[in-house]
Write a protein that holds these residues in place. Structure first.
Motif, PDB file in Angstrom:
ATOM      1  N   TRP A  34      31.908  18.633 -15.404  1.00 48.45           N
ATOM      2  CA  TRP A  34      32.213  19.801 -14.585  1.00 48.45           C
ATOM      3  C   TRP A  34      31.697  21.072 -15.257  1.00 48.45           C
ATOM      4  CZ3 TRP A  34      33.536  21.354  -9.928  1.00 48.45           C
ATOM      5  CH2 TRP A  34      34.121  22.596  -9.749  1.00 48.45           C
ATOM      6  N   GLY A  35      31.653  21.059 -16.597  1.00 46.03           N
ATOM      7  CA  GLY A  35      31.173  22.230 -17.327  1.00 46.03           C
ATOM      8  C   GLY A  35      29.745  22.607 -16.997  1.00 46.03           C
ATOM      9  N   ASN A  36      28.928  21.656 -16.564  1.00 45.35           N
ATOM     10  CA  ASN A  36      27.550  21.981 -16.204  1.00 45.35           C
ATOM     11  C   ASN A  36      27.500  22.933 -15.016  1.00 45.35           C
ATOM     12  OD1 ASN A  36      26.306  20.360 -18.205  1.00 45.35           O
ATOM     13  ND2 ASN A  36      26.623  18.537 -16.952  1.00 45.35           N
ATOM     14  N   ALA A  37      28.340  22.684 -14.019  1.00 44.26           N
ATOM     15  CA  ALA A  37      28.386  23.569 -12.856  1.00 44.26           C
ATOM     16  C   ALA A  37      28.900  24.947 -13.246  1.00 44.26           C
ATOM     17  CB  ALA A  37      29.269  22.960 -11.771  1.00 44.26           C
ATOM     18  N   LEU A  38      29.885  24.993 -14.145  1.00 48.72           N
ATOM     19  CA  LEU A  38      30.433  26.286 -14.570  1.00 48.72           C
ATOM     20  C   LEU A  38      29.411  27.100 -15.355  1.00 48.72           C
ATOM     21  CD1 LEU A  38      34.052  25.237 -15.620  1.00 48.72           C
ATOM     22  CD2 LEU A  38      33.259  26.179 -13.433  1.00 48.72           C
ATOM     23  N   VAL A  39      28.609  26.424 -16.176  1.00 50.64           N
ATOM     24  CA  VAL A  39      27.555  27.131 -16.911  1.00 50.64           C
ATOM     25  C   VAL A  39      26.533  27.716 -15.944  1.00 50.64           C
ATOM     26  CG1 VAL A  39      25.573  26.805 -18.451  1.00 50.64           C
ATOM     27  CG2 VAL A  39      27.813  25.914 -19.092  1.00 50.64           C
ATOM     28  N   LEU A  40      26.130  26.945 -14.951  1.00 55.44           N
ATOM     29  CA  LEU A  40      25.182  27.477 -13.971  1.00 55.44           C
ATOM     30  C   LEU A  40      25.777  28.673 -13.244  1.00 55.44           C
ATOM     31  CD1 LEU A  40      23.743  24.159 -12.515  1.00 55.44           C
ATOM     32  CD2 LEU A  40      22.485  25.868 -13.840  1.00 55.44           C
ATOM     33  N   GLN A  41      27.029  28.572 -12.886  1.00 54.45           N
ATOM     34  CA  GLN A  41      27.697  29.682 -12.201  1.00 54.45           C
ATOM     35  C   GLN A  41      27.643  30.955 -13.052  1.00 54.45           C
ATOM     36  OE1 GLN A  41      31.989  29.352 -11.803  1.00 54.45           O
ATOM     37  NE2 GLN A  41      31.853  29.987  -9.663  1.00 54.45           N
ATOM     38  N   ARG A  42      27.989  30.824 -14.327  1.00 51.81           N
ATOM     39  CA  ARG A  42      28.017  31.995 -15.203  1.00 51.81           C
ATOM     40  C   ARG A  42      26.620  32.532 -15.466  1.00 51.81           C
ATOM     41  NH1 ARG A  42      31.320  35.766 -15.953  1.00 51.81           N
ATOM     42  NH2 ARG A  42      33.032  34.275 -16.249  1.00 51.81           N
ATOM     43  N   ARG A  43      25.655  31.651 -15.736  1.00 47.27           N
ATOM     44  CA  ARG A  43      24.320  32.128 -16.091  1.00 47.27           C
ATOM     45  C   ARG A  43      23.588  32.713 -14.882  1.00 47.27           C
ATOM     46  NH1 ARG A  43      23.018  30.979 -21.330  1.00 47.27           N
ATOM     47  NH2 ARG A  43      20.818  31.469 -21.004  1.00 47.27           N
ATOM     48  N   ILE A  44      23.831  32.184 -13.702  1.00 45.57           N
ATOM     49  CA  ILE A  44      23.269  32.810 -12.500  1.00 45.57           C
ATOM     50  C   ILE A  44      23.747  34.255 -12.413  1.00 45.57           C
ATOM     51  CG2 ILE A  44      23.431  32.824  -9.976  1.00 45.57           C
ATOM     52  CD1 ILE A  44      23.416  29.733 -10.118  1.00 45.57           C
ATOM     53  N   GLY A  71      24.948  16.652 -10.571  1.00 44.29           N
ATOM     54  CA  GLY A  71      25.725  15.423 -10.435  1.00 44.29           C
ATOM     55  C   GLY A  71      26.136  14.900 -11.790  1.00 44.29           C
ATOM     56  N   GLY A  72      27.360  14.385 -11.879  1.00 43.07           N
ATOM     57  CA  GLY A  72      27.891  13.944 -13.160  1.00 43.07           C
ATOM     58  C   GLY A  72      28.000  12.443 -13.285  1.00 43.07           C
ATOM     59  N   GLY A  73      28.705  12.028 -14.329  1.00 44.55           N
ATOM     60  CA  GLY A  73      28.891  10.618 -14.620  1.00 44.55           C
ATOM     61  C   GLY A  73      30.243  10.132 -14.164  1.00 44.55           C
ATOM     62  N   GLY A  74      30.414   8.828 -14.186  1.00 47.78           N
ATOM     63  CA  GLY A  74      31.684   8.235 -13.795  1.00 47.78           C
ATOM     64  C   GLY A  74      31.715   6.777 -14.203  1.00 47.78           C
ATOM     65  N   GLN A  75      32.878   6.195 -14.126  1.00 46.78           N
ATOM     66  CA  GLN A  75      33.012   4.781 -14.417  1.00 46.78           C
ATOM     67  C   GLN A  75      32.426   3.961 -13.268  1.00 46.78           C
ATOM     68  OE1 GLN A  75      37.225   4.428 -15.080  1.00 46.78           O
ATOM     69  NE2 GLN A  75      37.094   5.229 -17.163  1.00 46.78           N
ATOM     70  N   ASP A  76      32.280   2.654 -13.493  1.00 48.04           N
ATOM     71  CA  ASP A  76      31.750   1.792 -12.435  1.00 48.04           C
ATOM     72  C   ASP A  76      32.584   1.908 -11.161  1.00 48.04           C
ATOM     73  OD1 ASP A  76      29.954   1.023 -14.331  1.00 48.04           O
ATOM     74  OD2 ASP A  76      30.635  -1.052 -14.496  1.00 48.04           O
ATOM     75  N   SER A  77      33.895   2.092 -11.326  1.00 47.90           N
ATOM     76  CA  SER A  77      34.766   2.206 -10.158  1.00 47.90           C
ATOM     77  C   SER A  77      34.424   3.448  -9.350  1.00 47.90           C
ATOM     78  CB  SER A  77      36.227   2.256 -10.595  1.00 47.90           C
ATOM     79  OG  SER A  77      36.465   3.344 -11.493  1.00 47.90           O
ATOM     80  N   GLY A  78      34.078   4.540 -10.023  1.00 46.35           N
ATOM     81  CA  GLY A  78      33.683   5.752  -9.326  1.00 46.35           C
ATOM     82  C   GLY A  78      32.383   5.574  -8.571  1.00 46.35           C
ATOM     83  N   GLN A  79      31.453   4.838  -9.171  1.00 46.61           N
ATOM     84  CA  GLN A  79      30.189   4.576  -8.493  1.00 46.61           C
ATOM     85  C   GLN A  79      30.417   3.768  -7.219  1.00 46.61           C
ATOM     86  OE1 GLN A  79      27.857   2.739 -11.628  1.00 46.61           O
ATOM     87  NE2 GLN A  79      26.953   4.692 -12.193  1.00 46.61           N
ATOM     88  N   LEU A  80      31.348   2.819  -7.271  1.00 41.89           N
ATOM     89  CA  LEU A  80      31.633   2.020  -6.082  1.00 41.89           C
ATOM     90  C   LEU A  80      32.260   2.871  -4.978  1.00 41.89           C
ATOM     91  CD1 LEU A  80      32.995  -1.224  -7.792  1.00 41.89           C
ATOM     92  CD2 LEU A  80      30.820  -0.967  -6.572  1.00 41.89           C
ATOM     93  N   VAL A  81      33.085   3.843  -5.362  1.00 41.92           N
ATOM     94  CA  VAL A  81      33.727   4.705  -4.374  1.00 41.92           C
ATOM     95  C   VAL A  81      32.700   5.524  -3.605  1.00 41.92           C
ATOM     96  CG1 VAL A  81      35.217   6.725  -4.099  1.00 41.92           C
ATOM     97  CG2 VAL A  81      35.954   4.832  -5.550  1.00 41.92           C
ATOM     98  N   ILE A  82      31.688   6.034  -4.304  1.00 39.05           N
ATOM     99  CA  ILE A  82      30.729   6.937  -3.656  1.00 39.05           C
ATOM    100  C   ILE A  82      29.532   6.213  -3.077  1.00 39.05           C
ATOM    101  CG2 ILE A  82      31.396   8.744  -5.288  1.00 39.05           C
ATOM    102  CD1 ILE A  82      28.511   8.428  -6.489  1.00 39.05           C
TER     103      ILE A  82
END
Length: 252
Positions: A34-44, A71-82
């Motif tokens: 989630w920090g990647n999105a926050l960094v983009l928000q601040r640097r923009i 887009g971020g990472g997740g466990q195998d279960s998260g990949q199955l959800v999406i």
């Protein structure tokens, strides 16, 4: 999708709005991605543009006028959800990628933007084929701090924790070569992938706070595509530099 965009005000903004869409943060947000999105928000904001940060989760209407995708990472279960929802959005995401939309894809979504992810039990999760890569789950855990020498962004620092091993096809090039750590797999010494304006990587931590050059690439590319040029501001990189110094000293 979050109905209200989050924005960070800054004095002197007036160069235009850049819209950042974070894919599946409900299910694909692990190890601080989630920090990647926050960094983009601040640097923009620091560059004098107006940031608009949106979430896209399973079942949401996909936002219009996308400037940057994260887009971020997740466990195998998260990949199955999406998985099913991602396939429903595959054509739109492929069109955005081919049109040059800048994207940052970490770990699980790096894998699913490829051809497929085959788990260690033999189950195949189809990808959406944006990237010419394939991933195979293994019993080997690739974990620890990583340094990557890259031709575009200098030394990239991060942290990996994955058992999927990714091989690159001829349609992509590696982000860089590992000077410490493993990267895509335990055999070829490469980390991540580059295709058009996509940066894909296994590095968590999150990645962008310690690697502002990648964040600024995404922002610059988005601004040039949308407005025809990029007018940089004066970002405050003091904490990024301290984070990089600390991360570089860490053992594997």
């Amino acid at each position: 999708m979050n109905p209200e965009a989050n924005s960070v005000p800054a004095a002197g903004q007036g160069k235009g709005t850049l819209r950042v869409v974070q894919l599946y943060p409900r299910d694909m947000n692990i190890y601080g991605d989630w920090g990647n999105a926050l960094v983009l928000q601040r640097r923009i904001s620091w560059h004098g543009y107006t940031p608009e940060l949106l979430e896209y989760n399973v079942g949401d209407p996909f936002p219009d006028d996308v400037d940057i995708i994260v887009g971020g990472g997740g466990q195998d279960s998260g990949q199955l959800v999406i998985q099913e929802d991602l396939q429903d959005r595959a054509a739109a995401l492929r069109d955005l990628a081919e049109d040059g939309t800048p994207m940052l894809l970490i770990c699980g979504l790096y894998q699913l933007f490829g051809r497929f992810f085959k788990t260690r039990t033999g189950a195949v999760i189809p990808g959406i084929g944006v990237l010419d890569v394939e991933t195979h789950g293994t019993d080997e855990r690739l974990i620890g701090n990583v340094k990557v020498a890259t031709p575009e962004f200098g030394e990239v620092l991060g942290y990996e924790n994955h058992s999927g091993q990714t091989s690159l096809g001829s349609g992509v090039r590696p982000l860089g070569t590992t000077a410490k750590g493993t990267g895509n797999n335990s055999s070829d010494g490469h980390e991540g992938a580059r295709y058009r304006n996509i940066v894909a990587s296994y590095l968590h931590g999150s990645l962008l706070p310690k690697n502002p050059a990648i964040a600024d690439f995404l922002i610059r590319t988005a601004a040039e595509r949308k407005f025809g040029s990029f007018q940089p501001g004066q970002p405050d990189d003091r904490y990024a530099e301290l984070a990089r110094e600390h991360a570089a000293r860490r053992p594997r």
